[in-house]
Design a protein around this motif. Structure first.
Motif, PDB file in Angstrom:
ATOM      1  N   LYS A   1      -4.769 -41.207  36.669  1.00  0.00           N
ATOM      2  CA  LYS A   1      -3.930 -42.039  35.798  1.00  0.00           C
ATOM      3  C   LYS A   1      -3.973 -41.533  34.346  1.00  0.00           C
ATOM      4  O   LYS A   1      -2.951 -41.534  33.636  1.00  0.00           O
TER       5      LYS A   1
ATOM      6  N   LEU B   1      -1.799 -38.606  34.160  1.00  0.00           N
ATOM      7  CA  LEU B   1      -0.393 -39.005  34.174  1.00  0.00           C
ATOM      8  C   LEU B   1       0.049 -39.498  32.803  1.00  0.00           C
ATOM      9  O   LEU B   1       1.162 -39.180  32.347  1.00  0.00           O
TER      10      LEU B   1
ATOM     11  N   ARG C   1       2.923 -37.836  30.393  1.00  0.00           N
ATOM     12  CA  ARG C   1       4.078 -38.540  29.826  1.00  0.00           C
ATOM     13  C   ARG C   1       4.184 -38.300  28.308  1.00  0.00           C
ATOM     14  O   ARG C   1       5.302 -38.153  27.778  1.00  0.00           O
TER      15      ARG C   1
ATOM     16  N   VAL D   1       4.983 -35.179  37.897  1.00  0.00           N
ATOM     17  CA  VAL D   1       4.852 -36.634  37.994  1.00  0.00           C
ATOM     18  C   VAL D   1       4.703 -37.053  39.455  1.00  0.00           C
ATOM     19  O   VAL D   1       3.858 -37.912  39.807  1.00  0.00           O
ATOM     20  N   HIS D   2       5.527 -36.504  40.341  1.00  0.00           N
ATOM     21  CA  HIS D   2       5.424 -36.844  41.763  1.00  0.00           C
ATOM     22  C   HIS D   2       4.039 -36.532  42.297  1.00  0.00           C
ATOM     23  O   HIS D   2       3.448 -37.330  43.047  1.00  0.00           O
TER      24      HIS D   2
ATOM     25  N   GLU E   1       1.547 -39.037  40.867  1.00  0.00           N
ATOM     26  CA  GLU E   1       1.722 -40.359  41.487  1.00  0.00           C
ATOM     27  C   GLU E   1       1.194 -40.370  42.935  1.00  0.00           C
ATOM     28  O   GLU E   1       0.558 -41.349  43.379  1.00  0.00           O
TER      29      GLU E   1
ATOM     30  N   ILE F   1      -2.502 -40.416  42.717  1.00  0.00           N
ATOM     31  CA  ILE F   1      -3.013 -41.758  42.369  1.00  0.00           C
ATOM     32  C   ILE F   1      -3.001 -42.656  43.601  1.00  0.00           C
ATOM     33  O   ILE F   1      -3.965 -43.405  43.876  1.00  0.00           O
TER      34      ILE F   1
END
Length: 603
Positions: free
Chosen positions: A442, A445, A449, A505-506, A509, A512
C-alpha cells in the motif's frame, strides 16, 4: 668774346687803368674764364690791351674774371631770392586753398639753391684769398672800389640766401608732410570706401546657410573668395596704420588730431568689417556642422529603418538577444545624434538671430525666416523619422521578445518531454518492488500515485508550453518547430507512461489483494470452525497469486507495438519467488485446516 662785349664789361669798371704795353708783351696767351655761358675762350692779350688803351694789368685781368663770376652770382642770387621770397611768402599768407595754389604754381625755383650757394661760397673764398694775398705779398696792390664792395655784397647775398633757403626747406618739409598726409588720407578713404561699399555689398548678398553639406561648402568657398579680397585691403590698412603711427610718433601737434581721426576711422571700419567676416565664417561653419550632424543622423536612421524593414528569422534565442541589443544600440545612437542636432541647430539659430546687428539697416527678416524655417524643418523631420523608427523598434522588440518566448517555450516543452521520458525510464527500471506484505505494498502504491502526479504535472506543463507556442506562432505568423516534433513526442511518451503506470497500479493492487487475503488466512485462529469450510478463499488467493506471477512475466506493450519489461529478469524472479513462498504458506495452511490429525501426527 668779341671786342664789343669786352668794352661793355669794361664800362662797368671805368676806374680800371689801361695795361702797359710792356706787361702785354710779357704775357703769353693768358686765359680769361667767362662764366656767363660756362664757356672757356682764349682772348688775345694784345687785342685786349689795345681796347684798354694799353693800361690793363694782370690784377685787373684777374678781377675782370672775378667780376664776371660776381655779376653772374649777383644776378642768379637776386633772382633766386625773389623766387624764394615769393614761395615762402605765399606759404605764409592766405587761406589753405590759396596757399596750396601758390605753392603748386611756383614751388620749384628756376635755379638750384644749393648750386648758387656753393658758387657764392667759392666766390667769397676767392675774394678773401685775393685780398689776403694782395696785402701780404709785398707787391703793390690797389683794389678798385667795386672790388672792395663785392665781398660784403656777396656775404649779404649769402646770408639772405641761407635765410630764405632755410625757410624754403621748411616750406618743402611742410609741403612734403602735407602731401604725405593727403596721400594717407586718400588711401584711407580708398580703403574705407571699398569696405563700406563693394565689400559690404558682398557681405550683404551672403545670407543663406545652404540646405546641405555641399551647399554650405559652396557658400564657404564663396566666402573665402570674399575674405581673400578683403585681405588685400586689410594689408593696405596695416601699412597705413604703420605710417600713421610713424607720423604720430614724429610729434607734429597740428596734425595729431587729424591723424588720430583718420586712424580711428580706418580702424573702426576695418575692425567692423573683420568682425562681420568672422561672424559670417562662424555662421557658415556652424551651418556646415549642423548639416554634417543632420546627414550622419539621416544615415543612421536609414540604416535603422533598413534593419527594421528586413524580416528576421533568428535561429535561437541567443541570436535574438544579440539582434535586440544591436537595435537598442542603434536607437541609442540615433537619440544621441538627434540631441546633438538639436544643440547644433539651437546654436545656429542663436547666431542667425544676431545677424541684424550688422545688417546696416537692411531688413533681414525674410532671409532669416528662410534659414530659421529650414533649420527647424530639418530638426522636426529628424524628430518624426526618429519617432517612426522608435515605433517600429517597439513593434520589432515585442515581436522578438515573443520569439524569445517562443524559443523558450519550445525549449521548455522539449525539456518537459525529456523529464517525462526520465520519469518513464525510472518507472520501468526502479519501480519494480511489489512489497513483502500488504502494508508495504500500500505504501508503494501511494508513492506510485505521487509519482504519477509529478508525471501528470510535467505532461500538463509541456502541453501548456506547446499551447503557448501555438498562440505565439499565430501572433508572429510563423510555424513552430514544436508543432511537428515536440507535441507528438510528448503525447507518445505520456501514452507510454500512462500504460506503464496503469500496469504498475494493476500489479500493486493485485499484490495488495494477494497479501491481504494471504495474511488474513495465515493469521486466523485454527479453532474457528467457519474458517475450515472457507475453501473459496484459498482458491481465490491461489488464483490471484498465479495471476500475479503470470503478470510479472508479461511485458508492457505500447501502442506502437514495442514492449518493455519492468526491471531486469533477476528482479522479476526475486519478486516472483517471494510470491511463491507466500503461496506455499497459504497452501500449507489449507492442508492444516483440512487434515488436522495429519499435522498433529507429524508434529
Amino acid at each position: 668774346m668779341n671786342t664789343k662785349e669786352v668794352n661793355k664789361i669794361l664800362q662797368l669798371t671805368p676806374s680800371i687803368p689801361k695795361p702797359s704795353s710792356s706787361i702785354c708783351q710779357t704775357m703769353v696767351h693768358p686765359v680769361i674764364l667767362v662764366s656767363a655761358n660756362k664757356l672757356t675762350r682764349y682772348i688775345e692779350p694784345c687785342q685786349l690791351t689795345e681796347d684798354f688803351g694799353g693800361s690793363l694789368t694782370y690784377d685787373h685781368m684777374d678781377w675782370l674774371n672775378k667780376r664776371l663770376v660776381f655779376e653772374k652770382f649777383t644776378k642768379e642770387s637776386t633772382s633766386l631770392l625773389d623766387e624764394l621770397a615769393l614761395i615762402n611768402n605765399g606759404s605764409d599768407k592766405g587761406n589753405q586753398q590759396e596757399k596750396e595754389r601758390s605753392v603748386d604754381l611756383n614751388f620749384l625755383p628756376s635755379v638750384d639753391p644749393e648750386t648758387v650757394l656753393q658758387t657764392g661760397h667759392e666766390l667769397l673764398s676767392e675774394l678773401q684769398q685775393r685780398r689776403f694775398n694782395g696785402s701780404d705779398g709785398g707787391v703793390s696792390w690797389s683794389p678798385m672800389d667795386d672790388e672792395l664792395l663785392a665781398q660784403p655784397q656777396v656775404m649779404k647775398l649769402l646770408d639772405s640766401l641761407r635765410e630764405q633757403y632755410t625757410r624754403y626747406q621748411e616750406v618743402c618739409r611742410q609741403r612734403s608732410k602735407r602731401t604725405q598726409l593727403e596721400e594717407i588720407q586718400q588711401k584711407v578713404m580708398q580703403v574705407v570706401n571699398w569696405l563700406e561699399g563693394p565689400g559690404s555689398e558682398q557681405l550683404r548678398a551672403q545670407w543663406g546657410i545652404g540646405d546641405s553639406i555641399r551647399a554650405s561648402q559652396a557658400l564657404q568657398q564663396k566666402h573665402e573668395e570674399i575674405e581673400s579680397q578683403h585681405s588685400e585691403w586689410f594689408a593696405v590698412y596695416v601699412e597705413l596704420n604703420q605710417q600713421i603711427a610713424a607720423l604720430l610718433n614724429a610729434g607734429d601737434e597740428e596734425d595729431l588730431v587729424e591723424l588720430k581721426s583718420l586712424q580711428q576711422q580706418l580702424s573702426d571700419v576695418c575692425y567692423r568689417q573683420a568682425s562681420q567676416l568672422e561672424f559670417r565664417q562662424n555662421l557658415l561653419q556652424a551651418a556646415l556642422e549642423f548639416h554634417g550632424v543632420a546627414q550622419d543622423l539621416s544615415q543612421q536612421l536609414d540604416g535603422l529603418l533598413g534593419m527594421l524593414c528586413v524580416d528576421v528569422a533568428p535561429a535561437d534565442g541567443a541570436s535574438i538577444q544579440q539582434t535586440l541589443k544591436l537595435l537598442e544600440e542603434k536607437l541609442k545612437s540615433v537619440d544621441v545624434g538627434l540631441q546633438g542636432l538639436r544643440e547644433k541647430g539651437q546654436g545656429l539659430l542663436d547666431q542667425i538671430s544676431n545677424q541684424a546687428s550688422w545688417a546696416y539697416g537692411k531688413d533681414v527678416t525674410i532671409e532669416n525666416k528662410e534659414n530659421v524655417d529650414h533649420i527647424q524643418g530639418v530638426m522636426e523631420d529628424m524628430q518624426l523619422r526618429k519617432q517612426r523608427c522608435e515605433d517600429m523598434v517597439d513593434v520589432r522588440r515585442l515581436k522578438m521578445l515573443q520569439m524569445v518566448q517562443l524559443f523558450k517555450c519550445e525549449e521548455d516543452a522539449a525539456q518537459a518531454v525529456e523529464w517525462l521520458s526520465e520519469l518513464l525510464d525510472a518507472l520501468l527500471k526502479t519501480h519494480i518492488r511489489l512489497g513483502d506484505d500488504a502494508q508495504e505494498t500500500k505504501v508503494l502504491l501511494e508513492k506510485h500515485r505521487k509519482f504519477v502526479d509529478v508525471a501528470q504535472s510535467t505532461y500538463d506543463y509541456g502541453r501548456q508550453l506547446l499551447q503557448a507556442t501555438v498562440v505565439l506562432c499565430q501572433s508572429l505568423r510563423c510555424t513552430s518547430r514544436s508543432s511537428g516534433d515536440t507535441l507528438p513526442r510528448l503525447n507518445r511518451v505520456w501514452k507510454q507512461f500512462t500504460i506503464a503506470s496503469e500496469e504498475r497500479v494493476h500489479r500493486l493492487e493485485m499484490a495488495i489483494a494477494f497479501h491481504s487475503n494471504a495474511e488474513k488466512i495465515l493469521q486466523d485462529c485454527p479453532e474457528e470452525p467457519e474458517a475450515i469450510n472457507d475453501e473459496e478463499q484459498f482458491d481465490e488467493i491461489e488464483a490471484v497469486g498465479k495471476s500475479l506471477l503470470d503478470r510479472l512475466t508479461v511485458p508492457v506493450v505500447y501502442p506502437d507495438g514495442t514492449e518493455q519489461y519492468f526491471g531486469s529478469p533477476s528482479d522479476m524472479a526475486s519478486t516472483a519467488e517471494h510470491i511463491r513462498d507466500r503461496m506455499k504458506l497459504v497452501s500449507l495452511k489449507r492442508q492444516q485446516l483440512r487434515h488436522p490429525e495429519m499435522m498433529t501426527t507429524e508434529s
